[in-house]
Design a protein around this motif. Structure first.
Motif, PDB file in Angstrom:
ATOM      1  N   ALA A 224      12.500   1.468  -1.518  1.00  0.00           N
ATOM      2  CA  ALA A 224      11.368   1.758  -1.195  1.00  0.00           C
ATOM      3  C   ALA A 224      10.392   0.944  -2.058  1.00  0.00           C
ATOM      4  O   ALA A 224       9.325   0.332  -1.633  1.00  0.00           O
ATOM      5  CB  ALA A 224      10.930   3.181  -0.806  1.00  0.00           C
ATOM      6  N   MET A 225      10.496   1.257  -3.324  1.00  0.00           N
ATOM      7  CA  MET A 225       9.591   0.710  -4.334  1.00  0.00           C
ATOM      8  C   MET A 225       9.632  -0.875  -4.419  1.00  0.00           C
ATOM      9  O   MET A 225       8.637  -1.443  -4.631  1.00  0.00           O
ATOM     10  CB  MET A 225      10.031   1.210  -5.739  1.00  0.00           C
ATOM     11  N   LEU A 226      10.707  -1.518  -4.208  1.00  0.00           N
ATOM     12  CA  LEU A 226      10.782  -2.924  -4.234  1.00  0.00           C
ATOM     13  C   LEU A 226       9.984  -3.392  -3.047  1.00  0.00           C
ATOM     14  O   LEU A 226       9.479  -4.835  -3.124  1.00  0.00           O
ATOM     15  CB  LEU A 226      12.310  -3.261  -3.945  1.00  0.00           C
ATOM     16  N   ASN A 227       9.724  -2.826  -1.725  1.00  0.00           N
ATOM     17  CA  ASN A 227       8.999  -3.261  -0.901  1.00  0.00           C
ATOM     18  C   ASN A 227       7.661  -2.594  -0.533  1.00  0.00           C
ATOM     19  O   ASN A 227       7.113  -2.798   0.299  1.00  0.00           O
ATOM     20  CB  ASN A 227       9.724  -2.720   0.595  1.00  0.00           C
ATOM     21  N   SER A 228       7.355  -2.137  -1.824  1.00  0.00           N
ATOM     22  CA  SER A 228       5.968  -1.664  -1.796  1.00  0.00           C
ATOM     23  C   SER A 228       4.784  -2.565  -1.344  1.00  0.00           C
ATOM     24  O   SER A 228       4.723  -3.659  -1.656  1.00  0.00           O
ATOM     25  CB  SER A 228       5.349  -1.230  -3.293  1.00  0.00           C
ATOM     26  N   CYS A 229       3.802  -1.977  -0.514  1.00  0.00           N
ATOM     27  CA  CYS A 229       2.646  -2.703   0.047  1.00  0.00           C
ATOM     28  C   CYS A 229       1.397  -2.854  -1.150  1.00  0.00           C
ATOM     29  O   CYS A 229       0.590  -3.394  -0.845  1.00  0.00           O
ATOM     30  CB  CYS A 229       2.158  -2.125   1.279  1.00  0.00           C
ATOM     31  N   SER A 230       1.839  -2.312  -2.320  1.00  0.00           N
ATOM     32  CA  SER A 230       0.554  -2.347  -3.260  1.00  0.00           C
ATOM     33  C   SER A 230       1.359  -3.376  -3.930  1.00  0.00           C
ATOM     34  O   SER A 230       2.598  -3.283  -4.679  1.00  0.00           O
ATOM     35  CB  SER A 230       0.593  -1.022  -4.134  1.00  0.00           C
ATOM     36  N   PRO A 231       0.403  -4.831  -4.553  1.00  0.00           N
ATOM     37  CA  PRO A 231       0.988  -5.690  -5.240  1.00  0.00           C
ATOM     38  C   PRO A 231       1.146  -5.639  -6.705  1.00  0.00           C
ATOM     39  O   PRO A 231       1.785  -6.440  -7.243  1.00  0.00           O
ATOM     40  CB  PRO A 231       0.321  -6.747  -4.787  1.00  0.00           C
ATOM     41  N   ASN A 232       0.578  -4.398  -7.188  1.00  0.00           N
ATOM     42  CA  ASN A 232       0.598  -4.212  -8.669  1.00  0.00           C
ATOM     43  C   ASN A 232       2.111  -3.474  -8.880  1.00  0.00           C
ATOM     44  O   ASN A 232       2.011  -3.016 -10.078  1.00  0.00           O
ATOM     45  CB  ASN A 232      -0.552  -3.636  -9.146  1.00  0.00           C
ATOM     46  N   VAL A 233       2.816  -3.550  -8.122  1.00  0.00           N
ATOM     47  CA  VAL A 233       4.039  -2.356  -8.447  1.00  0.00           C
ATOM     48  C   VAL A 233       5.272  -3.450  -8.725  1.00  0.00           C
ATOM     49  O   VAL A 233       5.724  -4.351  -8.177  1.00  0.00           O
ATOM     50  CB  VAL A 233       4.550  -1.595  -7.173  1.00  0.00           C
ATOM     51  N   THR A 234       6.008  -2.927  -9.925  1.00  0.00           N
ATOM     52  CA  THR A 234       7.224  -3.482 -10.249  1.00  0.00           C
ATOM     53  C   THR A 234       8.167  -2.404 -10.488  1.00  0.00           C
ATOM     54  O   THR A 234       7.739  -1.329 -10.615  1.00  0.00           O
ATOM     55  CB  THR A 234       7.184  -4.548 -11.565  1.00  0.00           C
TER      56      THR A 234
ATOM     57  N   ALA B 139       6.047   2.426  10.284  1.00  0.00           N
ATOM     58  CA  ALA B 139       5.899   1.763   8.971  1.00  0.00           C
ATOM     59  C   ALA B 139       7.083   1.133   8.651  1.00  0.00           C
ATOM     60  O   ALA B 139       8.221   1.297   9.081  1.00  0.00           O
ATOM     61  CB  ALA B 139       5.569   2.776   7.953  1.00  0.00           C
ATOM     62  N   GLY B 140       6.707  -0.185   8.301  1.00  0.00           N
ATOM     63  CA  GLY B 140       7.846  -0.924   7.652  1.00  0.00           C
ATOM     64  C   GLY B 140       7.627  -0.846   6.267  1.00  0.00           C
ATOM     65  O   GLY B 140       7.405   0.083   5.748  1.00  0.00           O
ATOM     66  N   MET B 141       8.235  -2.189   5.472  1.00  0.00           N
ATOM     67  CA  MET B 141       7.959  -2.246   4.058  1.00  0.00           C
ATOM     68  C   MET B 141       8.676  -0.876   3.573  1.00  0.00           C
ATOM     69  O   MET B 141      10.022  -0.537   3.757  1.00  0.00           O
ATOM     70  CB  MET B 141       6.933  -2.616   3.507  1.00  0.00           C
ATOM     71  N   GLU B 142       8.139  -0.258   2.658  1.00  0.00           N
ATOM     72  CA  GLU B 142       8.445   1.226   1.851  1.00  0.00           C
ATOM     73  C   GLU B 142       8.505   2.060   2.913  1.00  0.00           C
ATOM     74  O   GLU B 142       8.946   3.257   2.261  1.00  0.00           O
ATOM     75  CB  GLU B 142       7.682   1.312   0.425  1.00  0.00           C
ATOM     76  N   GLY B 143       7.975   2.307   3.928  1.00  0.00           N
ATOM     77  CA  GLY B 143       7.923   3.417   4.927  1.00  0.00           C
ATOM     78  C   GLY B 143       7.398   4.507   4.424  1.00  0.00           C
ATOM     79  O   GLY B 143       7.936   5.771   4.564  1.00  0.00           O
ATOM     80  N   ALA B 144       6.370   4.637   3.707  1.00  0.00           N
ATOM     81  CA  ALA B 144       5.934   5.589   2.925  1.00  0.00           C
ATOM     82  C   ALA B 144       4.906   6.461   3.975  1.00  0.00           C
ATOM     83  O   ALA B 144       4.657   7.667   3.655  1.00  0.00           O
ATOM     84  CB  ALA B 144       5.174   5.377   1.620  1.00  0.00           C
TER      85      ALA B 144
END
Lengths: 247, 247, 247, 247, 247, 247, 247, 247
Positions: free
Chosen positions: A217-227, H178-183
């Motif tokens: 989930a974290m690797l696919n975050s829609c927030s671009p400032n997440v590593t 929802a796709g990506m991280e599914g949050a």
């Protein structure tokens, strides 16, 4: 070959006691020792502006940890991670003035004095994630960086997180630990304009797959400032956040 | 409810044209609009010190991308990512002065003027990883952050990487893209005292599993200054590195 | 800094035109260039007794491959792998005297002349595995190592394999390619006293998972002389077998 | 049917005491016993130039291991692997002159006398990988091959590895064990012109998936001289390296 | 060495034209050829009571398939599987009297005449599974075993299956193909006292993972009379069911 | 509604004590009881020609197993599987005349008397697979089917398997258990013309993934007469083989 | 900022003791506290028509659970889940009148009084799934919803399920727990016209992968009225079914 | 056997033209036909209060879909899902009055008239998820349930979601894609007191694994009112939500 040896060699070339050809040959062989030398300088630099070597106590005996910790503590601040409570006594006795925290399972003594541009916020979704957060906090504190704890702000009760927004926006970087669905970093990432270091935790059961669900989930975050760092890696997250906070 | 509406309501309460109970009721309902308002302010802040909204062109038609891009370009610098060459013409014509780069598959115009503390180095293991790196470089350049390209320095030929060490140590953060075994971030992480943003790439075959092998390697890096983003996510890596470089 | 430059520097120290302190400083900076130097020597050594650089044509244009191939062919034997038939013409025309084989998808010219201790056997389970084997054979032939083809000897018809036993026992190393259940390396490993390099192939369907089933089988071989390379990596298997055959 | 029995049968045919038809029938039935026979000869050959049977103690009782070990030790050198300390006493008493090493968890007696072309280097990234390396070293020593230990040379501190380069280049084959991101074999592979046998170890946590991350990394190595064995399989790696060293 | 050659050799020994030592030597070398011989006899036996070699057309050209098919058809019944419609014409023209079925993608001619103890039922859950079933039916028919089609009896409408119960109980074995959740074999297994051969199909999407979901379900069946073949392997299921039906 | 109740109802209709409409209504409601009835007859049939209910002791207390076993043993042969040694005493005392086998972890009493067409061979690759085989053997013996043990015939020493070929060819079905690379079923499948029931075992380490590697290998077998059951499922394999052997 | 504070602020604005500008500023900052306020109201609403907070006892000490439970029990019905028997005594003593059930591992007191439209059926395939079902039942009972137990109705004996059909059709929603192949929800889904909440359980071994096989099967159900919760999540399934039953 | 046949049989028993024994025998055989009969009634019931059969157009030809659709449309409302644009014309012409929507790829005609307790909200995180949402909306509309679209409310911009809270709280059930991280489902689940049906979508790249990342996240939701359907299964989500909305 350290600087002294190099200087000696060149002096002998000048004096003629070492022929030029032999000096060429020896210098061609030398670089790795020189590299070793520079690497040592690197270590000094790390000590000065980064982080002294950290002891990962897992898979080591209490005696081994104690010996290493004592040696490192002679040169600067000390941090030991993943130290089980049953080994802690031996190590604490070996390093006078050290303190052990059973929640983060860290032992430490001293802190670095490099100034930081601001604090780091350390968030988590639930109370089961606290030990991972505390490992990050301990790391930050040894680095001399202020840590702001923002705990138990899971996404199923957003008002808890939103109520802490001012602390988040003060931070130069945010560490966010979460297990289960790992959604918190995305939400935090949307609230702040700073780097977010996400730590998946192994909290969960069944399809959480020991933290893999949160990691993905974290690797696919829609927030671009997440590593992202490895599962339960509070130390790594705290370390990177600390480097960022120093600017 | 924006600031004007709020001010009007309070003035009416003061004047007595709106009873206090009604004002209480309306204000209790209001916060989300206010939040919306603040979020808008956040957007402004992001524009000022962060990054304007970026257009992900994948899964959008050329016409859709062109429309969005034109609107965004009216307010500041523009970055469009994952724009296939066959869509680029339409978008470039829609945004006067924009340029398209087929390697990084980005289209952009303008750059932000926020000062940075220093450059970001962008490294990769092999030439197949270059497109991912160039996406990071484009992102950095739109952010107004200098990017140092250190390409084709894979670990099977260490001397190539070591020869570029001075560029690495100049950087405030390092982006490292690698496919196959994904070893480069660990090696770079050991050479620098700054955060390393690792980008696994889908370069490889068979057991590389489309980049999963490199992703896992990077998450398990023995260098504690390494954090990871999604496979082929050059934009995300560049963005976080840019945030770090700004301090 | 190559040997000439080093020699010049030392001569200037002797002559006094460069102060000793400056020489120390420059030599401390030098090692990576020297390392680069040695690495270059390594390349020469590799050329002499190992393998010249091989061109992986996948993800490169025909023009790119042609340019690289021509440059490499100027210095010694040439091997290009994973060259699609539609790109082959351009490359073949660029390198006079080169030949292209559509089965192994390799292009080559010349062969090395390092003597080997004996041949390498290259086996496969079924005809669909032949292209992978032929890539290994092409690699061996460019290395100047004799390759013994032992094809279509799958474990469901053991007599076919047993009938070829003499060839297997002549070999200094055996490359074994197999898809589906990947059982052949274990059986071959039990018949020979030499290293077996197992290559899982992507031949199969459904639960073969693109070669993962064969890969896992080979990693779990009950024959202790079996090691494994990536799926469909005929080049790697041939290269290691060739190194072994040279002793 | 061994050679004596075959000779007797043919003599009886010549003498007429066995009819030709009966001899045909018996010979048609015979081959598997003959194969058995040859397999036995293979075993003798293995003993002479390869490796006697090795006892995998895991999943066996101390009494079972002791019985097998005593029988094998009567015919040549003995190697028992994965022998837990609590079982070692029983086995050591059963085989006079055997020694037990708790780090590699091996028990052995004697060594083979087949000459080798040169030594094998055994490297690892961290101290947690040492037990796997020592299993490889024990295997090599029983095979009569010299082992060069190059430990704790992980890629996050390259100078440690580069400083040991001379030992690596002396070796005919290199065993490299690494957990976590498994990057070391690629780096070593780039430094030497010999086969590298990579052993992923289960050292790590979270996304290391019990060694799968390191395994995948090694299979995707960009160094073409790397082959891979199963996770923690120090014995297999040592065995193959020993075969290579013998030429 | 076939029986005639063996007889000749022994006669020459008796006659003295071949010395006994030479005969011993040649017979020691012979077994694999003899094994080959027996394997050939096995083929004959398979032809008589089992199944002639089947041609898997996938990954072969139309010309290759035609050549193999013509050769096999000269000796008995013919079955070609996974033959794409666009290749079928060439093959059908090559084998006079053969018929091609585009649903099962099989081409065949003739059938075996071994008597069976009873029919085999072939069931599937939905119409998308029919091609896999028809491959099983074609296999059974070439084996000379009667096939009872019981199609479109998925578990979400149990009455459809229960209404066909009499056909199921007549069968000596039941082939059950199902995609998606793969539940049908368990339900059928509870209704019959015969072996059930379950075939997972790749019918489904998303979390069906190309048939892996159905495969796992079938392997975990609570009906103990269920065994499983590879995804979409209608041929294998039909073949095993045919063997069972023959008793 | 059982047969007696049905007969009574019809008699009352004939006598006129139940109106026809009411009978129609009651019969429309009845089918599930009738189905239940038939299912009971199925159970009887299973008892007669199939297999009485088997007790899976795992996850049940000794007392629970004892109670169930005593009840089942009153009606015919008894088989309890996966019975841990520490629970066995209680159960054995509860069922007079029962015997417990600690290797297969089965407890049983009596055997069925249905005639079989021939024996079943039960093979395994190594001694660690024997417990799984013995569970299959116990199942076969309770079914009244002769079991031929062919143990320790792993593919790394083919002569051991080939030497037992006559027993394999006598069997009506073959159970083959193997861990690690799971290659044995393919080899056995190539030697016999009968169904092979493959049982992957959890024997192995690392990339064996608890038996998944062997499972995948078996599902991809190139021998078309191989079907597969769940990991370590000796009971299921023995049961299906027993059904086949009965014809 | 709660309603009282808001009212006070407005009154001060009216009185003139707080300037309008300051009020605007404070109200712009306020919303999250207001949101918190509303969230509190949500909690009240949840208490009234939904479910009070439930205590997940796993990873908490007995003392922690007791403290939380006592506090929650002061405000309404109490449900504690995953409470190990050894912790239950402490908690039961802390909450007067609570009862502990060792099968479902739940502790509870009281029940809600919200009327439901009808009962919920709770089904499972085998007795090993009962603990998961009982967790769902306990949840439903605390919600004040009637639960109909339909246990041990696995698909391998359909008549057992069909005989309970009337209970299924009475229910407003059906919870179905199953391990192994997870087929039961599809079959139940075909029998009822209501939502089916499927719960995969970790019951099984080998390829059940700790419940993943059942989970995948349920996600791929051919019955469109099936939705899925996490493995062993009886509480979640019961909770959603209870919400549905309330209409 | 339908009711008429049953009545005839009983009348013949009463008349004595069918002996009682024969009637018993025939009735014992009958139940499945009767079950079939009831199943037919079920279908009628489904039509009345549930949903008529839906056509999944994937893997069917346009002609097949048209034929089925025309037949179904004769009896009530029609819904065809996953109908590719290129097939839509044929089907639309076959069913007079039907409409095709290229976004949701559904074709439909008519709607059911069962009253619902309230609307269903359908949310999604991003515009790429809209097609999946629209499939759910189409399903709800054919069921006669009002659908509230709440699109593009991803968690990285919370204010967008919070601004739509009133629509969410009006709904009887909420579908969240929802796709990506599914949050998103977790966040929505925390805001509403109704069941949330989560639909993972295949939107994403790299480590989203085609929707598996979102799927795992949703299964691990910390909001207990979340249940999950298969990846991209908008129809299933809409159908279950519609059933819930009907009460």
């Amino acid at each position: 070959m350290d600087e002294t040896a190099l200087r000696n060699l060149l002096q002998r070339v000048v004096r003629g006691t070492v022929p030029l050809d032999e000096a060429v040959a020896r210098l061609k062989e030398a670089p790795f020792e020189q590299l070793g030398d520079m690497a040592t300088l690197d270590t000094h630099r790390a000590l000065r502006q980064g982080m002294p070597e950290v002891v990962l106590a897992e898979r080591k005996t209490a005696a081994q940890v104690a010996a290493i910790a004592r040696r490192l503590a002679a040169h600067g601040p000390l941090l030991v991670t993943r130290l089980a409570p049953e080994k802690a006594g031996v190590v604490r006795r070996a390093v006078r003035g050290s303190t052990y925290d059973p929640v983060s399972r860290t032992l430490r003594r001293g802190r670095m004095t490099i100034p930081a541009l601001g604090p780091v916020a350390v968030c988590c979704a639930g109370t089961s994630d606290v030990p991972v957060c505390e490992e990050a906090v301990a790391t930050l504190e040894v680095m001399g960086v202020e840590a702001l704890r923002v705990y138990d702000v899971g996404v199923a009760g957003l008002h808890r997180l939103l109520a802490r927004r001012h602390e988040l926006t003060r931070a130069r970087a945010v560490v966010v630990a979460a297990g289960m669905e790992g959604a918190l970093p995305s939400v935090v990432g949307g609230l702040v304009g700073r780097p977010v270091i996400a730590v998946p935790t192994s909290v969960g059961y069944g399809a959480s797959l020991g933290g893999i669900a949160a990691l993905l989930a974290m690797l696919n975050s829609c927030s671009p400032n997440v590593t992202v760092v490895n599962i339960d890696n509070g130390f790594g997250a705290g370390f990177v956040a600390g480097l960022i906070a120093r600017g």
